[in-house]
Design a protein around this motif. Sequence first.
Motif, mmCIF file in Angstrom:
data_model
loop_
_atom_site.group_PDB
_atom_site.id
_atom_site.type_symbol
_atom_site.label_atom_id
_atom_site.label_comp_id
_atom_site.label_asym_id
_atom_site.label_seq_id
_atom_site.Cartn_x
_atom_site.Cartn_y
_atom_site.Cartn_z
ATOM 1 N N MET A 1 0.641 -1.222 0.043
ATOM 2 C CA MET A 1 -0.105 -0.455 0.054
ATOM 3 C C MET A 1 0.750 0.922 0.158
ATOM 4 O O MET A 1 2.095 1.535 0.700
ATOM 5 C CB MET A 1 -0.374 -0.107 1.091
ATOM 6 N N HIS A 2 0.809 2.297 -0.687
ATOM 7 C CA HIS A 2 1.648 3.533 -0.999
ATOM 8 C C HIS A 2 0.284 4.791 -0.651
ATOM 9 O O HIS A 2 -0.919 4.458 -0.908
ATOM 10 C CB HIS A 2 2.010 3.738 -2.433
ATOM 11 N N SER A 3 1.042 5.434 0.008
ATOM 12 C CA SER A 3 0.241 6.832 0.477
ATOM 13 C C SER A 3 1.004 7.891 0.382
ATOM 14 O O SER A 3 2.239 8.150 0.612
ATOM 15 C CB SER A 3 -0.714 6.549 2.178
ATOM 16 N N SER A 4 0.540 9.101 -0.057
ATOM 17 C CA SER A 4 1.207 10.393 -0.449
ATOM 18 C C SER A 4 0.658 11.177 0.477
ATOM 19 O O SER A 4 -0.070 11.458 0.658
ATOM 20 C CB SER A 4 0.783 10.873 -2.375
ATOM 21 N N VAL A 5 1.533 12.262 0.962
ATOM 22 C CA VAL A 5 1.021 13.393 1.939
ATOM 23 C C VAL A 5 2.160 14.226 0.896
ATOM 24 O O VAL A 5 3.873 14.371 1.134
ATOM 25 C CB VAL A 5 1.704 13.000 3.763
ATOM 26 N N LEU A 6 1.137 15.845 1.702
ATOM 27 C CA LEU A 6 2.562 16.980 1.315
ATOM 28 C C LEU A 6 2.653 17.210 2.177
ATOM 29 O O LEU A 6 2.501 17.309 3.362
ATOM 30 C CB LEU A 6 1.180 17.725 0.827
ATOM 31 N N ASP A 7 4.095 17.950 1.967
ATOM 32 C CA ASP A 7 4.836 18.786 2.752
ATOM 33 C C ASP A 7 4.001 20.297 3.433
ATOM 34 O O ASP A 7 3.362 21.020 2.098
ATOM 35 C CB ASP A 7 5.851 19.374 2.218
ATOM 36 N N VAL A 8 3.436 20.773 4.573
ATOM 37 C CA VAL A 8 2.861 21.406 4.436
ATOM 38 C C VAL A 8 2.782 22.997 4.224
ATOM 39 O O VAL A 8 2.403 23.502 4.195
ATOM 40 C CB VAL A 8 2.157 21.809 6.219
ATOM 41 N N GLY A 9 4.093 22.729 4.313
ATOM 42 C CA GLY A 9 5.656 24.685 4.222
ATOM 43 C C GLY A 9 5.803 24.722 2.774
ATOM 44 O O GLY A 9 5.598 26.270 2.552
ATOM 45 N N ASP A 10 5.711 23.377 2.043
ATOM 46 C CA ASP A 10 5.286 23.411 0.871
ATOM 47 C C ASP A 10 5.064 22.334 -0.032
ATOM 48 O O ASP A 10 5.667 20.689 -0.148
ATOM 49 C CB ASP A 10 7.707 23.544 0.208
ATOM 50 N N HIS A 12 5.232 22.103 -2.843
ATOM 51 C CA HIS A 12 5.645 20.968 -3.862
ATOM 52 C C HIS A 12 5.923 20.171 -3.742
ATOM 53 O O HIS A 12 6.944 18.874 -4.402
ATOM 54 C CB HIS A 12 5.804 21.869 -4.690
ATOM 55 N N LYS A 13 6.372 19.608 -2.491
ATOM 56 C CA LYS A 13 7.098 18.814 -1.840
ATOM 57 C C LYS A 13 6.315 17.128 -1.243
ATOM 58 O O LYS A 13 5.044 17.923 -0.329
ATOM 59 C CB LYS A 13 7.802 19.030 -0.494
ATOM 60 N N ARG A 14 6.306 15.826 -1.321
ATOM 61 C CA ARG A 14 5.563 14.974 -0.659
ATOM 62 C C ARG A 14 6.352 13.467 -0.526
ATOM 63 O O ARG A 14 7.553 13.920 -0.823
ATOM 64 C CB ARG A 14 4.159 14.566 -1.742
ATOM 65 N N VAL A 15 6.203 13.446 0.234
ATOM 66 C CA VAL A 15 6.672 11.773 1.018
ATOM 67 C C VAL A 15 5.729 11.205 0.645
ATOM 68 O O VAL A 15 3.961 10.822 0.499
ATOM 69 C CB VAL A 15 6.524 11.798 2.086
ATOM 70 N N VAL A 16 6.209 9.419 -0.259
ATOM 71 C CA VAL A 16 5.820 8.609 0.348
ATOM 72 C C VAL A 16 5.434 7.401 0.279
ATOM 73 O O VAL A 16 6.881 7.296 1.293
ATOM 74 C CB VAL A 16 5.904 8.189 -1.237
ATOM 75 N N ILE A 17 4.973 7.018 1.791
ATOM 76 C CA ILE A 17 5.245 5.960 2.906
ATOM 77 C C ILE A 17 4.149 4.652 2.070
ATOM 78 O O ILE A 17 3.109 5.071 1.734
ATOM 79 C CB ILE A 17 4.018 6.491 3.945
ATOM 80 N N ARG A 18 5.551 3.405 2.110
ATOM 81 C CA ARG A 18 4.591 2.331 1.524
ATOM 82 C C ARG A 18 4.703 1.305 2.733
ATOM 83 O O ARG A 18 5.701 1.580 3.736
ATOM 84 C CB ARG A 18 5.913 1.542 0.309
ATOM 85 N N LEU A 19 3.510 0.701 2.987
ATOM 86 C CA LEU A 19 3.444 -0.023 4.133
ATOM 87 C C LEU A 19 3.549 -1.826 3.519
ATOM 88 O O LEU A 19 2.517 -1.730 2.062
ATOM 89 C CB LEU A 19 2.088 0.137 4.708
#
Length: 51
Positions: A1-10, A12-19
């Motif tokens: 499962m992948h989840s994408s989370v946006l950076d609140v400060g920017d 244009h940046k995000r992190v992808v979490i893989r479970l």
Amino acid sequence: MHSSVLDVGDPHKRVVIRLVLTSTASQHPGLLDDFRELVRIVRPGEGTTTP
């Protein structure tokens, strides 16, 4: 499962979490519901970690 989370400060940046659930074939049926529950409740936090 992948989840994408946006950076609140920017946004244009995000992190992808893989479970990933890793188990033997015989363990899989007993673990699948717990894994689905874990995936359901994973949410971004306040930047803290648990030791």
